[in-house]
Design a protein around this motif. Structure first.
Motif, PDB file in Angstrom:
ATOM      1  N   LEU A   1       0.988  -1.387   0.013  1.00  0.00           N
ATOM      2  CA  LEU A   1      -0.243  -0.054  -0.072  1.00  0.00           C
ATOM      3  C   LEU A   1       0.862   1.161   0.135  1.00  0.00           C
ATOM      4  O   LEU A   1       1.893   1.252   0.572  1.00  0.00           O
ATOM      5  CB  LEU A   1      -0.851  -0.125   1.178  1.00  0.00           C
ATOM      6  CG  LEU A   1      -1.814  -1.114   1.298  1.00  0.00           C
ATOM      7  CD1 LEU A   1      -2.738  -0.805   2.809  1.00  0.00           C
ATOM      8  CD2 LEU A   1      -3.176  -1.102   0.138  1.00  0.00           C
ATOM      9  N   PRO A   2       0.188   2.317  -0.694  1.00  0.00           N
ATOM     10  CA  PRO A   2       1.285   3.535  -0.714  1.00  0.00           C
ATOM     11  C   PRO A   2       1.479   4.023   0.740  1.00  0.00           C
ATOM     12  O   PRO A   2       2.493   4.820   1.148  1.00  0.00           O
ATOM     13  CB  PRO A   2       0.193   4.578  -1.577  1.00  0.00           C
ATOM     14  CG  PRO A   2      -0.785   4.087  -1.548  1.00  0.00           C
ATOM     15  CD  PRO A   2      -0.895   2.552  -1.556  1.00  0.00           C
ATOM     16  N   GLN A   3       0.555   3.856   1.565  1.00  0.00           N
ATOM     17  CA  GLN A   3       0.589   4.399   3.018  1.00  0.00           C
ATOM     18  C   GLN A   3       1.628   3.538   3.745  1.00  0.00           C
ATOM     19  O   GLN A   3       2.591   4.240   4.524  1.00  0.00           O
ATOM     20  CB  GLN A   3      -0.701   3.980   3.780  1.00  0.00           C
ATOM     21  CG  GLN A   3      -1.981   4.836   3.097  1.00  0.00           C
ATOM     22  CD  GLN A   3      -2.487   4.232   2.081  1.00  0.00           C
ATOM     23  OE1 GLN A   3      -2.069   3.079   1.659  1.00  0.00           O
ATOM     24  NE2 GLN A   3      -3.451   4.900   1.588  1.00  0.00           N
ATOM     25  N   ARG A   4       1.927   2.437   3.475  1.00  0.00           N
ATOM     26  CA  ARG A   4       2.975   1.692   4.130  1.00  0.00           C
ATOM     27  C   ARG A   4       4.382   2.051   3.719  1.00  0.00           C
ATOM     28  O   ARG A   4       5.439   2.215   4.134  1.00  0.00           O
ATOM     29  CB  ARG A   4       2.688   0.075   3.726  1.00  0.00           C
ATOM     30  CG  ARG A   4       3.836  -0.681   4.078  1.00  0.00           C
ATOM     31  CD  ARG A   4       4.061  -0.905   5.875  1.00  0.00           C
ATOM     32  NE  ARG A   4       4.939  -2.162   5.871  1.00  0.00           N
ATOM     33  CZ  ARG A   4       5.192  -2.249   7.253  1.00  0.00           C
ATOM     34  NH1 ARG A   4       5.189  -1.355   8.034  1.00  0.00           N
ATOM     35  NH2 ARG A   4       6.148  -3.272   7.523  1.00  0.00           N
ATOM     36  N   ILE A   5       4.380   2.395   2.290  1.00  0.00           N
ATOM     37  CA  ILE A   5       5.518   2.697   1.431  1.00  0.00           C
ATOM     38  C   ILE A   5       6.044   4.199   2.257  1.00  0.00           C
ATOM     39  O   ILE A   5       7.176   4.359   2.565  1.00  0.00           O
ATOM     40  CB  ILE A   5       5.436   2.989   0.094  1.00  0.00           C
ATOM     41  CG1 ILE A   5       5.523   1.372  -0.581  1.00  0.00           C
ATOM     42  CG2 ILE A   5       6.520   3.575  -0.581  1.00  0.00           C
ATOM     43  CD1 ILE A   5       4.737   1.414  -1.804  1.00  0.00           C
ATOM     44  N   VAL A   6       5.054   4.866   2.287  1.00  0.00           N
ATOM     45  CA  VAL A   6       5.456   6.401   2.817  1.00  0.00           C
ATOM     46  C   VAL A   6       5.869   6.174   4.267  1.00  0.00           C
ATOM     47  O   VAL A   6       6.982   6.741   4.701  1.00  0.00           O
ATOM     48  CB  VAL A   6       4.269   7.400   3.222  1.00  0.00           C
ATOM     49  CG1 VAL A   6       4.245   8.248   3.887  1.00  0.00           C
ATOM     50  CG2 VAL A   6       3.758   7.608   1.598  1.00  0.00           C
ATOM     51  N   ASN A   7       5.286   5.484   4.986  1.00  0.00           N
ATOM     52  CA  ASN A   7       5.862   5.049   6.611  1.00  0.00           C
ATOM     53  C   ASN A   7       7.288   4.531   6.538  1.00  0.00           C
ATOM     54  O   ASN A   7       7.842   4.978   7.319  1.00  0.00           O
ATOM     55  CB  ASN A   7       4.678   4.318   7.386  1.00  0.00           C
ATOM     56  CG  ASN A   7       5.291   3.972   8.679  1.00  0.00           C
ATOM     57  OD1 ASN A   7       5.455   2.624   8.902  1.00  0.00           O
ATOM     58  ND2 ASN A   7       5.437   4.886   9.519  1.00  0.00           N
ATOM     59  N   GLN A   8       7.677   3.583   5.659  1.00  0.00           N
ATOM     60  CA  GLN A   8       8.647   2.971   5.739  1.00  0.00           C
ATOM     61  C   GLN A   8      10.008   3.989   5.397  1.00  0.00           C
ATOM     62  O   GLN A   8      11.128   3.962   6.012  1.00  0.00           O
ATOM     63  CB  GLN A   8       8.781   1.759   4.801  1.00  0.00           C
ATOM     64  CG  GLN A   8       7.982   0.712   5.152  1.00  0.00           C
ATOM     65  CD  GLN A   8       8.418  -0.378   6.332  1.00  0.00           C
ATOM     66  OE1 GLN A   8       8.477   0.176   7.593  1.00  0.00           O
ATOM     67  NE2 GLN A   8       9.158  -1.278   5.946  1.00  0.00           N
ATOM     68  N   ILE A   9       9.570   4.764   4.479  1.00  0.00           N
ATOM     69  CA  ILE A   9      10.663   5.828   3.906  1.00  0.00           C
ATOM     70  C   ILE A   9      10.733   6.590   5.246  1.00  0.00           C
ATOM     71  O   ILE A   9      12.009   7.365   5.263  1.00  0.00           O
ATOM     72  CB  ILE A   9      10.200   6.443   2.694  1.00  0.00           C
ATOM     73  CG1 ILE A   9      10.191   5.460   1.709  1.00  0.00           C
ATOM     74  CG2 ILE A   9      11.126   7.774   2.318  1.00  0.00           C
ATOM     75  CD1 ILE A   9       9.749   5.982   0.279  1.00  0.00           C
ATOM     76  N   ARG A  10       9.797   7.050   5.728  1.00  0.00           N
ATOM     77  CA  ARG A  10       9.880   8.231   6.802  1.00  0.00           C
ATOM     78  C   ARG A  10      10.929   7.549   8.042  1.00  0.00           C
ATOM     79  O   ARG A  10      11.535   8.378   8.447  1.00  0.00           O
ATOM     80  CB  ARG A  10       8.579   8.523   7.101  1.00  0.00           C
ATOM     81  CG  ARG A  10       8.514   9.670   8.451  1.00  0.00           C
ATOM     82  CD  ARG A  10       9.287  10.827   8.061  1.00  0.00           C
ATOM     83  NE  ARG A  10      10.566  11.020   8.029  1.00  0.00           N
ATOM     84  CZ  ARG A  10      11.491  11.957   7.784  1.00  0.00           C
ATOM     85  NH1 ARG A  10      11.005  13.232   7.435  1.00  0.00           N
ATOM     86  NH2 ARG A  10      12.740  11.825   7.822  1.00  0.00           N
ATOM     87  N   GLU A  11      10.663   6.325   8.137  1.00  0.00           N
ATOM     88  CA  GLU A  11      11.342   5.862   9.471  1.00  0.00           C
ATOM     89  C   GLU A  11      12.686   5.332   9.099  1.00  0.00           C
ATOM     90  O   GLU A  11      13.536   5.469   9.858  1.00  0.00           O
ATOM     91  CB  GLU A  11      10.483   4.199   9.681  1.00  0.00           C
ATOM     92  CG  GLU A  11       9.188   4.529  10.612  1.00  0.00           C
ATOM     93  CD  GLU A  11       8.739   3.150  10.885  1.00  0.00           C
ATOM     94  OE1 GLU A  11       9.338   2.021  10.550  1.00  0.00           O
ATOM     95  OE2 GLU A  11       7.683   2.892  11.809  1.00  0.00           O
ATOM     96  N   ILE A  12      12.833   5.133   7.755  1.00  0.00           N
ATOM     97  CA  ILE A  12      14.732   4.886   7.504  1.00  0.00           C
ATOM     98  C   ILE A  12      15.232   6.124   7.076  1.00  0.00           C
ATOM     99  O   ILE A  12      16.434   6.253   7.346  1.00  0.00           O
ATOM    100  CB  ILE A  12      14.235   3.851   6.241  1.00  0.00           C
ATOM    101  CG1 ILE A  12      13.733   2.567   6.600  1.00  0.00           C
ATOM    102  CG2 ILE A  12      15.778   3.882   5.682  1.00  0.00           C
ATOM    103  CD1 ILE A  12      13.393   1.660   5.605  1.00  0.00           C
ATOM    104  N   LEU A  13      14.681   7.128   6.698  1.00  0.00           N
ATOM    105  CA  LEU A  13      15.341   8.211   6.097  1.00  0.00           C
ATOM    106  C   LEU A  13      15.641   9.361   7.229  1.00  0.00           C
ATOM    107  O   LEU A  13      14.860   9.424   8.140  1.00  0.00           O
ATOM    108  CB  LEU A  13      14.428   9.173   5.038  1.00  0.00           C
ATOM    109  CG  LEU A  13      15.310  10.038   3.942  1.00  0.00           C
ATOM    110  CD1 LEU A  13      16.203   9.134   3.341  1.00  0.00           C
ATOM    111  CD2 LEU A  13      14.142  10.549   3.008  1.00  0.00           C
ATOM    112  N   PRO A  14      16.912   9.771   7.282  1.00  0.00           N
ATOM    113  CA  PRO A  14      17.392  10.686   8.538  1.00  0.00           C
ATOM    114  C   PRO A  14      16.536  11.875   8.409  1.00  0.00           C
ATOM    115  O   PRO A  14      15.732  12.300   7.198  1.00  0.00           O
ATOM    116  CB  PRO A  14      18.860  10.985   8.011  1.00  0.00           C
ATOM    117  CG  PRO A  14      19.164   9.964   7.043  1.00  0.00           C
ATOM    118  CD  PRO A  14      18.204   9.589   6.270  1.00  0.00           C
TER     119      PRO A  14
END
Length: 547
Positions: free
Chosen positions: A358-371
């Motif tokens: 889901l795009p919402q999951r992708i958004v969350n993963q990027i936010r958690e990983i990116l500085p």
């Protein structure tokens, strides 16, 4: 005496130009030769459109005009979309185009268009150089206008015979222009209106996304404790982890945030830009609005502020902060409930591990990983809504989305420019498969320039935004599906590294690996948009009214 093309490069150096992005043609060869020994770096691109997007992004991130170059005719027409992108998005940019000789020509009208006139409706300034002696003043004026509020695109055409002339002119001194201070009476009236209101709300727009404004607005919020929200292009001006942040106006209407805005009796609208319609409609004798901007409001049927505070935005906000007194009758309890409801709503699918993702999951993963200071550049597609709503920005200009021209094809070039400007920051381009393919050739530019960038392709084999609209309007599914190439092999053909996501768990592992490994990475990530309507059609009004 100085050769005109040398004088032109000297004028660019005098303006602090670092890069010129573009594709030269034979009409630019004098200028190209003058650049050979210049401290300005030529970044050769694979399409003029990519060069224009890079230049506009340079302007967006630095506040100084980015410069791009093309030949005449088809090269110049390929800059039309970037010109509109910069002009609507308020990004300072200068386009340089070549032209056949204008004093003696034996080639008829081969490739000749009136490029100056073509650029007139989509730039702040467009001019043909007819004499080498005019170069210093024309360049200085183009930079002044491109940078001045409201920033935008400028264009200079340099014919090849003029470029070869000699001139004894000197470049103009670059003087800093101070913006005017706000009117004292307007500031005092703004303070009076804020103090008299019961539920004031701060709205941050695209025009507030400038240097210095962040500090002034943060001081205002800390002093008054007035909650705030933003438009899509106002994201990141303030840290969105704050309890006082209510969300981003990513939809046209009927999101939780819109109900908070409707409850407000006063909107403090800072940096409103007409390219983004305000997330509210004004009605007489109801909501009051204070317009704080570099210029007064353009009045229309739904936006007619009762007060304009005109001048440097940061100084206007600073003066209001110094004068304002906290009021016991201010009531932010409804906003607190909205904040909690928004958090619950937008995070609902953050842990959903289905595949395709889901795009919402992708958004969350990027936010958690990116500085915190990592930069995400977006192309245009339905996923932009989910990034605007769900991706919290911690620093300014860390989510580069386009809610102005909203063109496809800008995501990858923007990432390259961001990485050139900030080589120490992590940079990710998120593109739909459709938008990626519109300028995918710039992968070669990224590889040649040895840039460490990650491109995430959200793959649904369709123009997903339009399919979503098509479905929502009750039309049959028709005309929007296609087949993509093998993106892993495609990336590898350019010398980049290709990755294909095969599960939810695979995404975070792959992204972490790419962020830690130098080079250009392309991640093919299948995406599931099937819940778009279900998520956005939640009965928000009833829930918001019950808060």
């Amino acid at each position: 005496m100085t050769k005109a093309s040398d004088l032109f490069v000297q004028a660019l150096e005098n303006e602090g130009v670092e890069y010129i992005f573009g594709i030269p043609g034979e009409e630019n060869l004098d200028l190209l030769n003058s650049l050979k020994d210049s401290k300005i770096r030529l970044i050769l691109t694979r399409h003029e459109q990519g060069a224009g997007f890079m230049a506009a992004t340079y302007g967006r991130l630095t506040g100084k005009p980015g410069v791009c170059l093309s030949t005449l005719g088809p090269g110049a027409t390929n800059l039309v979309t970037p010109a509109a992108y910069a002009q609507l998005g308020a990004m300072p940019m200068l386009m340089l185009t070549g032209q056949k000789p204008i004093k003696k020509s034996k080639q008829g009208r081969f490739q000749i268009l009136d490029v100056v006139d073509m650029m007139r409706p989509i730039t702040k300034y467009t001019r043909q150089v007819v004499s080498g002696n005019n170069i210093p003043s024309i360049v200085r004026e183009a930079f002044r206008l491109a940078s001045e509020e409201r920033p935008g695109a400028a264009h200079i055409e340099l014919p090849e015979d003029v470029a070869a002339e000699e001139s004894d002119e000197k470049v103009f001194e670059v003087n800093t222009i101070r913006r005017p201070s706000p009117d004292v009476k307007a500031v005092k009236e703004a303070v009076k209106m804020i103090e008299a209101s019961k539920m004031p709300l701060l709205l941050i727009g695209a025009g507030a996304n400038r240097q210095r404004t962040r500090t002034a607005l943060q001081a205002f919020v800390e002093e008054t404790k007035i909650p705030f929200c933003n438009t899509q292009m106002g994201k990141g001006v303030l840290d969105e982890r704050q309890e006082l942040f209510l969300g981003t106006a990513a939809l046209s209407a009927d999101d939780y945030l819109h109900h908070a805005i409707n409850k407000a009796d006063l909107i403090i609208n800072v940096g409103h830009d007409v390219v983004e319609k305000p997330p509210f409609f004004m009605e007489h004798d109801r909501k009051k609005v204070i317009h704080i901007n570099f210029f007064s409001a353009e009045v229309d049927q739904v936006y007619f502020p009762q007060l304009n505070v005109v001048g440097d935005i940061a100084e206007s906000v600073e003066q209001i902060t110094r004068l304002i007194d906290l009021q016991k009758h201010w009531d932010f309890s409804y906003y607190t409930k909205v904040h909690d409801e928004v958090e619950s709503h937008i995070t609902k699918y953050f842990k959903d591990e289905r595949y395709p993702m889901l795009p919402q999951r992708i958004v969350n993963q990027i936010r958690e990983i990116l500085p915190d200071d990592g930069i995400v550049t977006l192309d245009n597609g339905v996923y932009k809504i989910w990034f605007a709503r769900n991706y919290k920005c911690y620093e300014s200009n860390t989510l580069l989305l386009d809610n102005a021209l909203a063109t496809m094809g800008a995501g990858l070039p923007s990432a390259l420019a961001a990485k050139l400007i900030h080589p120490d920051k992590k940079v990710i381009a998120v593109c739909g498969d459709g938008g990626f393919m519109m300028n995918s050739q710039e992968l070669e530019t990224a590889v040649r320039e040895k840039l460490h960038v990650i491109v995430i392709i959200l793959n649904d084999n369709a123009y997903g935004m339009i399919k979503w609209k098509q479905e929502g309007m009750g039309f049959d599914n028709f005309g929007l599906d296609y087949q993509n190439p093998d993106f892993v092999k495609y990336a590898e053909s350019y010398g980049a590294q290709g990755h294909r996501i095969s599960s939810d768990a695979d995404f975070s592992e792959t992204l972490n690996k790419c962020l830690d490994t130098e080079g250009v990475h392309v991640i093919d990530c299948p995406v599931d948009y099937s819940l778009n309507h279900a998520i956005l059609n939640v009965k928000i009004k009833e829930q918001a009214d019950a808060l």
